[in-house]
Design a protein around this motif. Sequence first.
Motif, PDB file in Angstrom:
ATOM      1  N   LYS A  77       0.796  -1.240   0.025  1.00 38.72           N
ATOM      2  CA  LYS A  77      -0.065   0.001  -0.105  1.00 38.72           C
ATOM      3  C   LYS A  77       0.928   1.343  -0.006  1.00 38.72           C
ATOM      4  N   VAL A  78       0.329   2.163  -0.483  1.00 37.04           N
ATOM      5  CA  VAL A  78       0.949   3.683  -0.518  1.00 37.04           C
ATOM      6  C   VAL A  78       1.018   3.925   1.043  1.00 37.04           C
ATOM      7  N   GLY A  79       2.233   4.433   1.593  1.00 37.31           N
ATOM      8  CA  GLY A  79       2.268   4.833   2.752  1.00 37.31           C
ATOM      9  C   GLY A  79       2.386   6.370   2.846  1.00 37.31           C
ATOM     10  N   TYR A  80       2.355   6.937   4.188  1.00 36.46           N
ATOM     11  CA  TYR A  80       2.195   8.451   4.306  1.00 36.46           C
ATOM     12  C   TYR A  80       3.107   8.594   5.534  1.00 36.46           C
ATOM     13  N   VAL A  81       3.575   9.846   5.555  1.00 35.98           N
ATOM     14  CA  VAL A  81       4.391  10.541   6.620  1.00 35.98           C
ATOM     15  C   VAL A  81       3.557  11.780   6.958  1.00 35.98           C
ATOM     16  N   LEU A  82       3.302  11.893   8.192  1.00 35.58           N
ATOM     17  CA  LEU A  82       2.651  12.811   8.751  1.00 35.58           C
ATOM     18  C   LEU A  82       3.298  13.563   9.977  1.00 35.58           C
ATOM     19  N   GLY A  83       3.045  14.872  10.048  1.00 32.44           N
ATOM     20  CA  GLY A  83       3.970  15.370  11.314  1.00 32.44           C
ATOM     21  C   GLY A  83       3.135  16.442  11.685  1.00 32.44           C
ATOM     22  N   PRO A 130       7.399  -0.432  -2.419  1.00 28.06           N
ATOM     23  CA  PRO A 130       8.356  -1.172  -3.329  1.00 28.06           C
ATOM     24  C   PRO A 130       7.862  -1.913  -4.413  1.00 28.06           C
ATOM     25  N   GLY A 131       8.395  -1.500  -5.770  1.00 27.19           N
ATOM     26  CA  GLY A 131       7.948  -2.127  -6.921  1.00 27.19           C
ATOM     27  C   GLY A 131       6.686  -1.405  -7.516  1.00 27.19           C
ATOM     28  N   PHE A 132       6.258  -0.461  -6.923  1.00 27.51           N
ATOM     29  CA  PHE A 132       5.152   0.427  -7.651  1.00 27.51           C
ATOM     30  C   PHE A 132       5.188   2.037  -7.429  1.00 27.51           C
ATOM     31  N   VAL A 133       4.466   2.729  -8.375  1.00 29.74           N
ATOM     32  CA  VAL A 133       4.376   4.054  -8.031  1.00 29.74           C
ATOM     33  C   VAL A 133       2.933   4.277  -8.286  1.00 29.74           C
ATOM     34  N   ALA A 134       2.378   5.305  -7.554  1.00 27.47           N
ATOM     35  CA  ALA A 134       1.039   5.777  -7.671  1.00 27.47           C
ATOM     36  C   ALA A 134       0.714   6.229  -8.987  1.00 27.47           C
ATOM     37  N   GLU A 135      -0.645   6.028  -9.309  1.00 25.16           N
ATOM     38  CA  GLU A 135      -1.251   6.826 -10.512  1.00 25.16           C
ATOM     39  C   GLU A 135      -2.001   7.944  -9.987  1.00 25.16           C
TER      40      GLU A 135
END
Length: 135
Positions: A77-83, A130-135
């Motif tokens: 899954k796409v991950g996210y960094v938040l702050g 890993p192995g993907f990019v988002a569309e």
Amino acid sequence: MLRPAADGPSVIVCNTCRHGEDAREDEEGVRGGARLAGLLRGLARSEPAYARIAVEEMPCLFACKEYCAIHIRAPGKVGYVLGRFTPDEAAARAILDYAVHHAASAEGRVAYADWPEGVKGHFLVRVPPPGFVAE
């Protein structure tokens, strides 16, 4: 430098993050990230809705100006960094609520209508698996 981590959905907490722009530690000498990690871990242990989300820590996510940074991730899954979180229970609950939605999603995309109010405005980075990019 690297150690094994949970295989499933997780929240990675920067345990060395500051409390805010002007405060590294609280009055008890605890860093903001360490305080947030403890709150996340406590909620994950005590509330069944969060049991599936692992809470892990590491020093420095390199988002120092965005103190109390976390990374939400799950395999494939796409991950996210938040702050920019205040290390309190409301922030911890919003983070875990979002992580539950993220874990239940097909690819890591959570409908905006399902975002807890406490995470809105806190997103910093979107990370493809890993192995993907988002569309």
